[in-house]
Design a protein around this motif. Sequence first.
Motif, PDB file in Angstrom:
ATOM      1  N   ASN A  85      59.225  35.227  46.732  1.00 42.37           N
ATOM      2  CA  ASN A  85      57.871  35.473  47.579  1.00 42.37           C
ATOM      3  C   ASN A  85      56.833  33.942  47.436  1.00 42.37           C
ATOM      4  O   ASN A  85      55.898  34.293  46.334  1.00 42.37           O
ATOM      5  N   LYS A  86      56.680  32.795  47.795  1.00 42.03           N
ATOM      6  CA  LYS A  86      55.746  31.702  47.826  1.00 42.03           C
ATOM      7  C   LYS A  86      54.001  32.495  46.977  1.00 42.03           C
ATOM      8  O   LYS A  86      53.129  31.787  46.819  1.00 42.03           O
ATOM      9  N   ALA A  87      54.098  33.072  48.608  1.00 42.08           N
ATOM     10  CA  ALA A  87      52.077  33.924  48.437  1.00 42.08           C
ATOM     11  C   ALA A  87      52.223  34.634  47.509  1.00 42.08           C
ATOM     12  O   ALA A  87      51.091  33.924  46.971  1.00 42.08           O
ATOM     13  N   LEU A  88      53.290  35.016  46.611  1.00 42.56           N
ATOM     14  CA  LEU A  88      52.665  36.186  45.609  1.00 42.56           C
ATOM     15  C   LEU A  88      52.877  34.805  44.521  1.00 42.56           C
ATOM     16  O   LEU A  88      51.669  35.054  43.609  1.00 42.56           O
ATOM     17  N   SER A  89      53.758  34.172  43.931  1.00 41.30           N
ATOM     18  CA  SER A  89      53.474  32.884  43.097  1.00 41.30           C
ATOM     19  C   SER A  89      51.519  32.343  43.083  1.00 41.30           C
ATOM     20  O   SER A  89      51.773  32.123  41.547  1.00 41.30           O
ATOM     21  N   PHE A  90      51.822  31.804  44.518  1.00 44.59           N
ATOM     22  CA  PHE A  90      50.498  31.229  44.017  1.00 44.59           C
ATOM     23  C   PHE A  90      49.241  31.833  43.615  1.00 44.59           C
ATOM     24  O   PHE A  90      48.096  31.904  43.323  1.00 44.59           O
ATOM     25  N   LEU A  91      49.421  33.305  44.526  1.00 42.68           N
ATOM     26  CA  LEU A  91      48.096  34.017  44.461  1.00 42.68           C
ATOM     27  C   LEU A  91      48.105  34.821  42.382  1.00 42.68           C
ATOM     28  O   LEU A  91      46.977  34.866  41.139  1.00 42.68           O
ATOM     29  N   LYS A  92      49.544  34.798  42.360  1.00 45.26           N
ATOM     30  CA  LYS A  92      48.972  35.107  40.304  1.00 45.26           C
ATOM     31  C   LYS A  92      48.993  33.819  38.940  1.00 45.26           C
ATOM     32  O   LYS A  92      49.061  34.314  38.757  1.00 45.26           O
ATOM     33  N   GLN A  93      49.796  32.276  39.939  1.00 46.63           N
ATOM     34  CA  GLN A  93      48.589  31.518  39.519  1.00 46.63           C
ATOM     35  C   GLN A  93      47.621  31.445  39.019  1.00 46.63           C
ATOM     36  O   GLN A  93      46.757  30.831  38.530  1.00 46.63           O
ATOM     37  N   TYR A  94      46.302  31.991  40.460  1.00 47.61           N
ATOM     38  CA  TYR A  94      45.635  31.474  40.276  1.00 47.61           C
ATOM     39  C   TYR A  94      44.688  33.338  39.851  1.00 47.61           C
ATOM     40  O   TYR A  94      43.656  33.179  40.441  1.00 47.61           O
ATOM     41  N   SER A  95      45.046  33.830  39.600  1.00 45.56           N
ATOM     42  CA  SER A  95      45.182  35.665  40.143  1.00 45.56           C
ATOM     43  C   SER A  95      43.784  35.434  39.122  1.00 45.56           C
ATOM     44  O   SER A  95      42.751  36.578  38.668  1.00 45.56           O
ATOM     45  N   HIS A  96      44.122  34.703  37.656  1.00 48.50           N
ATOM     46  CA  HIS A  96      42.561  35.218  36.436  1.00 48.50           C
ATOM     47  C   HIS A  96      41.664  34.734  37.035  1.00 48.50           C
ATOM     48  O   HIS A  96      40.574  34.030  36.281  1.00 48.50           O
ATOM     49  N   ASN A  97      41.651  33.802  38.074  1.00 47.09           N
ATOM     50  CA  ASN A  97      40.277  33.138  39.156  1.00 47.09           C
ATOM     51  C   ASN A  97      39.470  34.107  39.683  1.00 47.09           C
ATOM     52  O   ASN A  97      38.578  33.846  39.941  1.00 47.09           O
ATOM     53  N   PHE A  98      40.132  35.585  40.045  1.00 52.43           N
ATOM     54  CA  PHE A  98      39.613  36.244  41.196  1.00 52.43           C
ATOM     55  C   PHE A  98      38.270  36.715  40.784  1.00 52.43           C
ATOM     56  O   PHE A  98      37.368  36.675  41.687  1.00 52.43           O
ATOM     57  N   SER A  99      38.219  37.222  39.680  1.00 50.86           N
ATOM     58  CA  SER A  99      36.704  37.541  39.291  1.00 50.86           C
ATOM     59  C   SER A  99      35.324  36.607  39.087  1.00 50.86           C
ATOM     60  O   SER A  99      34.157  36.975  39.435  1.00 50.86           O
ATOM     61  N   PHE A 100      36.289  35.638  39.433  1.00 49.97           N
ATOM     62  CA  PHE A 100      34.838  34.450  38.740  1.00 49.97           C
ATOM     63  C   PHE A 100      34.481  34.067  40.822  1.00 49.97           C
ATOM     64  O   PHE A 100      33.634  34.007  41.534  1.00 49.97           O
ATOM     65  N   ILE A 101      35.743  33.987  41.371  1.00 52.57           N
ATOM     66  CA  ILE A 101      35.151  33.585  42.907  1.00 52.57           C
ATOM     67  C   ILE A 101      35.014  34.249  43.728  1.00 52.57           C
ATOM     68  O   ILE A 101      33.654  34.437  44.402  1.00 52.57           O
TER      69      ILE A 101
END
Length: 215
Positions: A85-101
């Motif tokens: 799942n490319k969308a899931l891979s992309f979200l996991k790659q940047y998930s550590h930034n969710f709190s900041f965003i």
Amino acid sequence: MEYNILILLPQIQEPQNYKIEIDIHSRAALIKRASTQMGPSAMIFRILANQTGDVRISYVDYNVSLNFMIAIDHWFEGLQREKDNKALSFLKQYSHNFSFIFKYMTVTCFLLFCYFSTYPSASGSLAALSKYGVFVFGLTYILGGFAAKLGDWVERSVDSMNVLSYVRLNRGDENLIEETRRQNRSSFLRVLVGLGFAIGVNILSSYLASSIGID
């Protein structure tokens, strides 16, 4: 799985021993184990879940071991696979930034609405300006903190979603596979709910900004 193979090569008097170790991990089992752990232990199991297979060959002749590795690679390639799942891979790659965003997106929207919709006029009294400032900065702090927590929750939900990988040998494995599928669906729903709440917080912050008035 461990194999000890004796091979007698041409022009060699004694057979040579080749030790092949194939370690296949069930990602479903590791995820289940991680859910029962806390802190660093859970993180270690989730990291291990990213690697579903490992091959080690103790060899004498490199060319022989290379042929073994090619054969094992072909066997791995022939196994049934879940689609990545490319969308899931992309979200996991940047998930550590969710709190900041989430935090700064909410705060930015709120402050922009305050500035363009309710900024007090210069003729306002000092008391009114002070009241306005305390209210805006206090609400900014609360909304930012709530949005950051929401981002953390979405991050954990995204990180708990995994492409399914498993070893199915018995009924217990089948139950574990189905449980992992349910967990992925539940995590996906949590992500949608989190995004919905994030949108709701931004709408609420805009409404609160438009409701602020200075006499």
